[in-house]
Scaffold this active site. Structure first.
Site, mmCIF file in Angstrom:
data_model
loop_
_atom_site.group_PDB
_atom_site.id
_atom_site.type_symbol
_atom_site.label_atom_id
_atom_site.label_comp_id
_atom_site.label_asym_id
_atom_site.label_seq_id
_atom_site.Cartn_x
_atom_site.Cartn_y
_atom_site.Cartn_z
ATOM 1 C CE LYS A 35 52.356 48.796 -2.155
ATOM 2 N NZ LYS A 35 53.519 48.347 -1.469
ATOM 3 C CE1 TYR A 255 61.434 18.239 -16.614
ATOM 4 C CE2 TYR A 255 59.862 19.897 -15.873
ATOM 5 C CZ TYR A 255 60.624 19.322 -16.894
ATOM 6 O OH TYR A 255 60.560 19.819 -18.159
HETATM 7 C C1 LIG Z 1 53.315 52.733 2.465
HETATM 8 C C2 LIG Z 1 52.258 51.685 2.324
HETATM 9 N N1 LIG Z 1 51.037 51.943 2.772
HETATM 10 C C3 LIG Z 1 50.041 51.023 2.677
HETATM 11 C C4 LIG Z 1 50.267 49.785 2.125
HETATM 12 C C5 LIG Z 1 49.136 48.786 2.041
HETATM 13 O O1 LIG Z 1 49.393 47.652 2.799
HETATM 14 P P1 LIG Z 1 48.361 46.446 2.793
HETATM 15 O O2 LIG Z 1 48.387 45.889 1.427
HETATM 16 O O3 LIG Z 1 48.896 45.491 3.801
HETATM 17 O O4 LIG Z 1 47.046 47.038 3.142
HETATM 18 C C6 LIG Z 1 51.541 49.477 1.646
HETATM 19 C C7 LIG Z 1 51.812 48.156 1.078
HETATM 20 O O5 LIG Z 1 52.842 47.586 1.101
HETATM 21 C C8 LIG Z 1 52.566 50.458 1.744
HETATM 22 O O6 LIG Z 1 53.803 50.212 1.286
#
Ligand SMILES: Cc1ncc(COP(=O)(O)O)c(C=O)c1O
Length: 358
Positions: A35, A255
C-alpha cells in the site's frame, strides 16, 4: 545527467528482507504490504521483485489495487478495509481482488450483491485497536451470512495488532487469542494476524498468512532482530551539496536564523527540502552522512534546500553526495529526531525526486 536529489532502490535488499520473513515464518504464506505505493518504494516494482517469494500483495485503496492488477494479472491482491458499495464490489470481483470485510453492513451488502465472479473475503475482527474490524458477535454473523453464498469463493479470518512492537508480549498474546478462539469456533479457515513486529517478536501469531510491511523495506520496528537476520535498507535518499560557505561566530543560518554558529563554522547547502519529502520539522542536530561521515542539520529545512554543519569535515566540497537516510543511517534514526517513524518518511518522498532502481 543533471542529478541533485534522488532515491536509490535496491532489489537485492528487498529480496534479502523477504528472505528474513521466510526464515522467521517458514510455514506461513506471505502477503506483502505494498500500500501507499509500496511504502513509497514503488508498488509495481516491489511486486515485480517479490513475485516469486510473496504469495500475494495488499493495498489500501481501490485505485492502488487496480494499478497493481494492470501489471500483475495473476497475482493475489487484497484490498484492505475500505468503503464498499455495489459498484466497488463488482469492480473487485471483475478484477479478482480479495477484499477485507470490516463491518457487518458491508457483509450484508455483499451477501445480497450478485457477482459475476466469486470473491474471497477476509473477515476482520477488532481485537483492540478500535479502528476497523467487527465485534465477536458481528464477526460470527458476517461469517454465517457469507459462508454459504455461491459468490463467495472463500473466507479467511484476520485481525491487526495494536501494540505488537512492545517488549511486553502479554497484550499481543491476548489479542491473538481472541481471533484464534473465535475462528476455531467457526470451523477451519485461514488466519492472518501478524504484521512485521509480530513476525519478528511473536512467532505464535504467524498462523497461515503473515503480512509484512515495514520489514520488507528494511526497518525492524522491534529493534530486536539478531545481527544474522539484520534487515537491509531498500531506499537510500541522497542529494548533492550545491553551495559551501564559512559563517562567523554568532551568525545564523536559514529561515529565522534558527541555528547560530557557536564558533566560526563551515556550512554546506544541500539540494533537498520539504518539497522532496525531507521533514520540515527536523530539528538542528538531525544526522546526515557526508561522504559516509556523520554531520548534522543546522538551520530550518526549506522547500528545496537544507543546511548542514560540516566544520569537522574540511574536505567537503560542492558536488559531494549527502545521504539523508539509507545505508549507515536508518530512516528510523532520522525519524526519531523528527518525532516520526520510517513509514512516514518513506511515504512522503515526492514525485520530483528521481528514482533509480537496481
Ligand atoms: C492491516 C495491516 N496489516 C499489516 C500491516 C503491515 O504493518 P507493518 O508495516 O508494521 O509490518 C499494516 C500496515 O499498516 C496493516 O494496516
Amino acid at each position: 545527467m543533471h542529478r541533485t536529489t534522488w532515491i536509490e532502490l535496491s532489489s537485492e535488499a528487498l529480496r534479502h528482507n523477504v528472505s528474513v520473513v521466510r526464515q522467521l515464518a517458514p510455514k506461513a504464506a506471505i502477503l506483502a504490504m505494498v500500500k501507499a505505493n509500496g511504502y513509497g518504494h514503488g508498488a509495481n516494482w516491489v511486486a515485480e521483485q517479490l513475485n516469486s517469494q510473496a504469495n500475494g500483495f495488499a493495498v489500501a485503496r481501490l485505485c492502488e489495487a487496480m494499478r497493481l492488477r494492470d501489471s500483475n494479472p495473476q497475482a493475489r491482491i487484497l484490498l484492505l478495509g475500505t468503503l464498499l458499495d455495489r459498484e466497488v464490489l463488482q469492480k473487485c470481483a471483475q478484477s479478482q481482488l480479495d477484499i477485507v470485510i470490516h463491518d457487518l453492513a458491508s457483509a450484508k451488502l455483499l451477501a445480497n450483491t450478485p457477482l459475476a465472479t466469486p470473491i474471497t473475503v477476509w473477515l476482520k475482527l477488532n481485537i483492540g485497536m478500535n479502528r476497523l474490524g467487527m465485534s465477536a458477535g458481528e464477526f460470527c454473523d458476517a461469517h454465517h451470512l457469507l459462508n454459504s453464498k455461491s459468490h463467495i469463493a472463500g473466507i479467511q479470518h484476520m485481525s491487526h495488532f495494536s501494540d505488537a512492537e512492545e517488549v511486553d508480549a502479554s497484550l499481543t498474546q491476548q489479542q491473538a487469542k481472541k481471533l484464534a478462539e473465535l475462528s476455531a469456533s467457526l470451523g477451519q479457515h485461514p488466519i492472518s494476524m501478524a504484521n512485521s513486529a509480530a513476525i519478528i517478536a511473536h512467532p505464535t501469531t504467524h498462523c497461515d498468512w503473515v503480512r509484512p510491511g515495514i520489514m520488507l523495506y528494511g526497518d525492524d520496528p522491534t529493534q530486536r532482530l539478531p545481527a544474522e537476520l539484520a534487515l537491509k535498507p531498500v531506499m537510500r535518499f541522497k542529494a548533492k551539496i550545491i553551495a559551501m560557505r564559512d559563517v562567523a561566530n554568532g551568525d545564523g543560518v536559514g529561515y529565522n536564523r534558527r541555528w547560530k554558529a557557536a564558533m566560526p563554522s563551515r556550512i554546506a547547502t544541500v539540494a533537498a527540502g520539504y518539497a522532496d519529502g525531507y521533514p520540515r520539522h527536523a530539528p538542528d542536530g538531525t544526522p546526515v552522512l557526508v561522504n559516509d561521515q556523520r554531520a548534522s542539520l543546522a538551520g530550518r529545512v526549506s522547500m528545496d534546500l537544507l543546511t548542514i554543519d560540516v566544520s569537522h569535515l574540511p574536505q567537503t566540497a560542492v558536488g559531494d553526495e549527502v545521504t539523508l537516510w539509507g545505508e549507515g543511517l536508518t530512516a528510523a534514526e532520522v525519524g526519531s529526531h523528527c518525532g516520526t517513524i520510517s513509514y512516514e518518511l518513506f511515504t512522503r518522498i515526492t514525485t520530483r525526486v528521481n528514482r533509480y532502481y537496481s
